[in-house]
Design a protein around this motif. Structure first.
Motif, PDB file in Angstrom:
ATOM      1  N   LEU A   1      -4.305  -1.095  -2.533  1.00 42.42           N
ATOM      2  CA  LEU A   1      -3.131  -0.229  -2.587  1.00 42.42           C
ATOM      3  C   LEU A   1      -1.914  -0.997  -2.099  1.00 42.42           C
ATOM      4  O   LEU A   1      -1.990  -1.728  -1.114  1.00 42.42           O
ATOM      5  CB  LEU A   1      -3.332   0.993  -1.683  1.00 42.42           C
ATOM      6  N   HIS A   2      -0.825  -0.843  -2.807  1.00 39.25           N
ATOM      7  CA  HIS A   2       0.445  -1.401  -2.330  1.00 39.25           C
ATOM      8  C   HIS A   2       1.233  -0.231  -1.773  1.00 39.25           C
ATOM      9  O   HIS A   2       1.611   0.678  -2.508  1.00 39.25           O
ATOM     10  CB  HIS A   2       1.197  -2.070  -3.477  1.00 39.25           C
ATOM     11  N   VAL A   3       1.452  -0.282  -0.460  1.00 39.40           N
ATOM     12  CA  VAL A   3       2.058   0.866   0.210  1.00 39.40           C
ATOM     13  C   VAL A   3       3.519   0.565   0.518  1.00 39.40           C
ATOM     14  O   VAL A   3       3.834  -0.461   1.127  1.00 39.40           O
ATOM     15  CB  VAL A   3       1.294   1.195   1.513  1.00 39.40           C
ATOM     16  N   HIS A   4       4.412   1.464   0.069  1.00 41.39           N
ATOM     17  CA  HIS A   4       5.848   1.302   0.301  1.00 41.39           C
ATOM     18  C   HIS A   4       6.328   2.301   1.340  1.00 41.39           C
ATOM     19  O   HIS A   4       5.571   3.152   1.793  1.00 41.39           O
ATOM     20  CB  HIS A   4       6.611   1.543  -1.007  1.00 41.39           C
ATOM     21  N   ASP A   5       7.612   2.197   1.673  1.00 37.50           N
ATOM     22  CA  ASP A   5       8.295   3.140   2.568  1.00 37.50           C
ATOM     23  C   ASP A   5       7.545   3.355   3.876  1.00 37.50           C
ATOM     24  O   ASP A   5       7.428   4.462   4.368  1.00 37.50           O
ATOM     25  CB  ASP A   5       8.477   4.517   1.874  1.00 37.50           C
ATOM     26  N   HIS A   6       7.009   2.250   4.422  1.00 41.50           N
ATOM     27  CA  HIS A   6       6.239   2.377   5.653  1.00 41.50           C
ATOM     28  C   HIS A   6       7.097   2.152   6.888  1.00 41.50           C
ATOM     29  O   HIS A   6       6.635   2.279   7.995  1.00 41.50           O
ATOM     30  CB  HIS A   6       5.063   1.392   5.645  1.00 41.50           C
ATOM     31  N   GLY A   7       8.372   1.774   6.677  1.00 40.50           N
ATOM     32  CA  GLY A   7       9.282   1.602   7.798  1.00 40.50           C
ATOM     33  C   GLY A   7       9.003   0.389   8.646  1.00 40.50           C
ATOM     34  O   GLY A   7       9.496   0.269   9.765  1.00 40.50           O
ATOM     35  N   LEU A   8       8.206  -0.586   8.166  1.00 37.46           N
ATOM     36  CA  LEU A   8       7.862  -1.761   8.965  1.00 37.46           C
ATOM     37  C   LEU A   8       8.521  -3.021   8.406  1.00 37.46           C
ATOM     38  O   LEU A   8       8.361  -4.107   8.933  1.00 37.46           O
ATOM     39  CB  LEU A   8       6.345  -1.974   8.979  1.00 37.46           C
ATOM     40  N   GLY A   9       9.255  -2.871   7.314  1.00 34.31           N
ATOM     41  CA  GLY A   9       9.876  -4.031   6.668  1.00 34.31           C
ATOM     42  C   GLY A   9      10.032  -3.754   5.196  1.00 34.31           C
ATOM     43  O   GLY A   9       9.701  -2.675   4.712  1.00 34.31           O
TER      44      GLY A   9
END
Lengths: 290, 334
Positions: free
Chosen positions: B287-295
């Motif tokens: 899974l490519h996870v976006h909008d995680h707030g870590l970069g």
């Protein structure tokens, strides 16, 4: 050419060109064949009559014919030998990286751009002339008797001049072939313990086989009909020492005004050229297969 | 025997310094893989060992003997090239026989070795064919056969599998590994593919711009990468590198966590984000996870193939603290 219709269209469209080329070949060929059976001399206009095989008998039994045949073969063979061996060595040399490579390559190609008559005249008058030629001066400088190349070794001199013209062609083709050789193959051979000579004979020469074949076939076509160099240097002489078939036919039809005899000679030359072609294809034609 | 030592070896092409001073020891019987991105000097290094390039300074020793100025043929090494470099006008038999012919070996010994090599490489039926009539994998085996018959002290492979299709590559990988087990000869293998490096090597040498970044066994490199570069290069998919606030909390400039060490859940976890692309491989799903707030970079996560997630789903991630890698400002491991 996928469909029947497109194939038919292709045949239709290609036919004018094919017919034109066919006519272009058939008309002179049949006229030559026709003339070769006539007694047709320009000194006796209006006296043409059918003579059967007489022209052929005269041409083939002429002692000059045998001499011309050998001269033709020697000329073709000699030039082929010098240009392929020399061309391979020159190509090997020019494949090495050195300063001024581009200039040297252009210089090497230069003789090919010089017209045959011009180059033959330059060689005849500026180099081989026994009085004013450069070679004569060199000989005299060393206290030697100048050598009259075109009188003492007429065929050899012509072979030399023609080789000089064709060496660039062979060098160029063989150089490009050499440059297309995969460098990894040479490196692999080097790792396998092959020295420079082994690498040449086992890797480079087989790779060059196809290019050498092309050089030989193309050059043979042109060398069978060498004419200008003979005309401006020796006029086929002394005697018939430097007369080849082409030059003999020229003498027959235009110096002796014997169109019939010349045509018979032309037909003989066509047959001989085909024999040479068959021999060549038998010997080296397999190199052209993929 | 095949112990190869590089001592302060450098190589420059004109002004360009391709390999800065480099020390490396390759032990007898080891399978060593040089790995790195293209242009990192790994092929040049191999060619230096082979003797196809001259070293600018430094010393190469093979079995303790100075081989720096030895011609390639005298070094007792055999090389398999990327293009295989088979001789196209010779039959397979003659190709394999070529090095022995050059060494002037008696004919019956040549035949014995050809038969043995052909048998072990499944080439017996093809001995009289030309290389042009063989498939890529068969050509590869002929190239290996040509190397084997010399009984070299070490084999050098220069990206030998890069011209093969994926299925064949896996096969040849196995065959080369089996060959190594059978012959127990030193092998040096160059590749840009970290999977090949991980699966085949006893010892991996990671190179970047001619420098050795790390040397170690595949698992050492995987577990304890010495710096960020090695961490990012080894392992597939790549390790997630997180900078900034989150990293600072862990006392590092950068933290790294591998996709397989992130636990994913739809209920709750430490971090959360939106699923972008989901790559279903069957056994696993990446899974490519976006909008995680870590970069800005998406995080890659490995989840079970059965987990039902789709594009746009909300997902929670929890890193396995014990598998967390921490790097300082210079990118070195803490």
């Amino acid at each position: 050419m996928a469909t029947k219709a497109s194939r038919a269209a292709a045949r239709l469209m290609i036919s004018p060109a094919v017919l034109l080329l066919l006519g272009w070949m058939i008309v002179p060929l049949s006229m030559t064949l026709y003339f070769s059976f006539l007694r047709y001399n320009l000194l006796m206009p209006g006296m043409e009559e059918f003579t059967g095989w007489t022209n052929y008998r005269f041409f083939l039994t002429d002692p000059a014919f045998t001499a011309a045949l050998w001269n033709t073969l020697l000329l073709v063979g000699g030039v082929l030998l010098i240009t392929t061996v020399g061309g391979t060595l020159l190509a090997l040399l020019m494949d090495q990286p050195f300063w001024g490579q581009g200039i040297v390559r252009i210089l090497v190609i230069a003789p090919f751009f010089v017209m045959p008559t011009v180059s033959a005249l330059v060689w005849k008058n500026m180099f081989m002339n026994p009085v004013n030629g450069l070679f004569a001066h060199v000989a005299k400088f060393f206290g030697l008797q100048p050598y009259d190349f075109l009188a003492q070794a007429p065929l050899g001199s012509i072979i030399f001049i023609v080789s000089w013209q064709w060496l660039p062609f062979a060098t160029l083709i063989l150089l490009t072939a050499l440059q297309s050789l995969d460098q990894e193959q040479l490196e692999a051979a080097e790792m396998d313990g092959a020295g420079a000579l082994s690498r040449f004979f086992y890797i480079m020469l087989p790779h060059l086989a196809r290019a050498i074949t092309v050089v030989i076939l193309i050059q043979t076509i042109f060398l069978l009909s060498v004419f200008a160099e003979i005309l401006v240097t020796t006029n086929g002489g002394p005697g018939v020492a430097s007369t080849n078939l082409t030059y003999l036919i020229y003498m027959q039809s235009l110096l002796q005004f014997d169109v019939g005899g010349g045509s018979a000679g032309g037909v003989v030359a066509i047959i001989l050229a085909n024999i040479v072609a068959i021999f060549l294809m038998r010997m080296i034609g397999k190199n052209l297969e993929a | 025997m095949g112990r190869i030592t590089l001592d302060k070896v450098t190589k420059s092409f004109g002004e360009v310094n391709v390999i800065p001073p480099l020390d490396l020891t390759i032990n007898d019987g080891e399978f060593v893989v040089f790995v790195g991105p293209s242009g990192c000097g790994k092929s040049t290094l191999l060619r230096l060992i082979a003797g196809l390039e001259d070293v600018t300074s430094g010393q190469i020793r093979i079995d303790g003997e100075d081989a720096t100025d030895m011609p390639p043929a005298k070094r007792g090494l055999a090389m398999v090239f990327q293009s295989y470099a088979l001789y196209p006008h010779m039959s397979v038999r003659k190709n394999i026989a070529f090095p022995m012919k050059m060494a002037g070996m008696p004919q019956d010994e040549q035949n014995r070795r050809i038969e043995a090599a052909a048998k072990s490489l499944n080439l017996t039926d093809y001995l009289d064919r030309r290389p042009g009539q063989l498939s890529g994998g068969q050509r590869q085996r002929v190239a290996i056969g040509r190397a084997i018959v010399r009984e070299p002290s070490a084999f050098l492979f220069d990206e030998p599998l890069s011209n093969l299709d994926a299925a064949l590559r896996v096969n040849m990988r196995l065959e080369i590994s089996e060959l190594h087990n059978a012959l127990k000869t030193t092998m040096i293998y160059v590749t840009h593919d970290q999977v090949e490096a991980m699966t085949m090597a006893d010892k991996i040498v990671v190179l970047r711009a001619g420098n050795i970044e790390q040397v170690g066994s595949p698992l050492e490199l995987y577990k304890t990468p010495r710096n960020e570069f090695v961490a990012g290069f080894i392992g597939s998919p790549k390790m997630n590198l997180i900078r900034g606030e989150t990293a600072a909390q862990k006392g590092a400039a950068t933290i790294g966590i591998r996709p397989e060490h992130l636990a994913a859940s739809t209920e709750g976890g430490l971090w959360q984000g939106t699923v972008g692309v989901a790559e279903h491989l069957g056994s696993d799903t990446f899974l490519h996870v976006h909008d995680h707030g870590l970069g800005d970079e998406p995080l890659t996560v490995r989840v079970d193939g059965e987990m039902a997630v789709r594009h746009g789903d909300r997902i929670f991630l929890t890193p396995d603290e014990s598998k967390l890698h921490r790097f300082d400002k210079q990118g070195l491991r803490i």
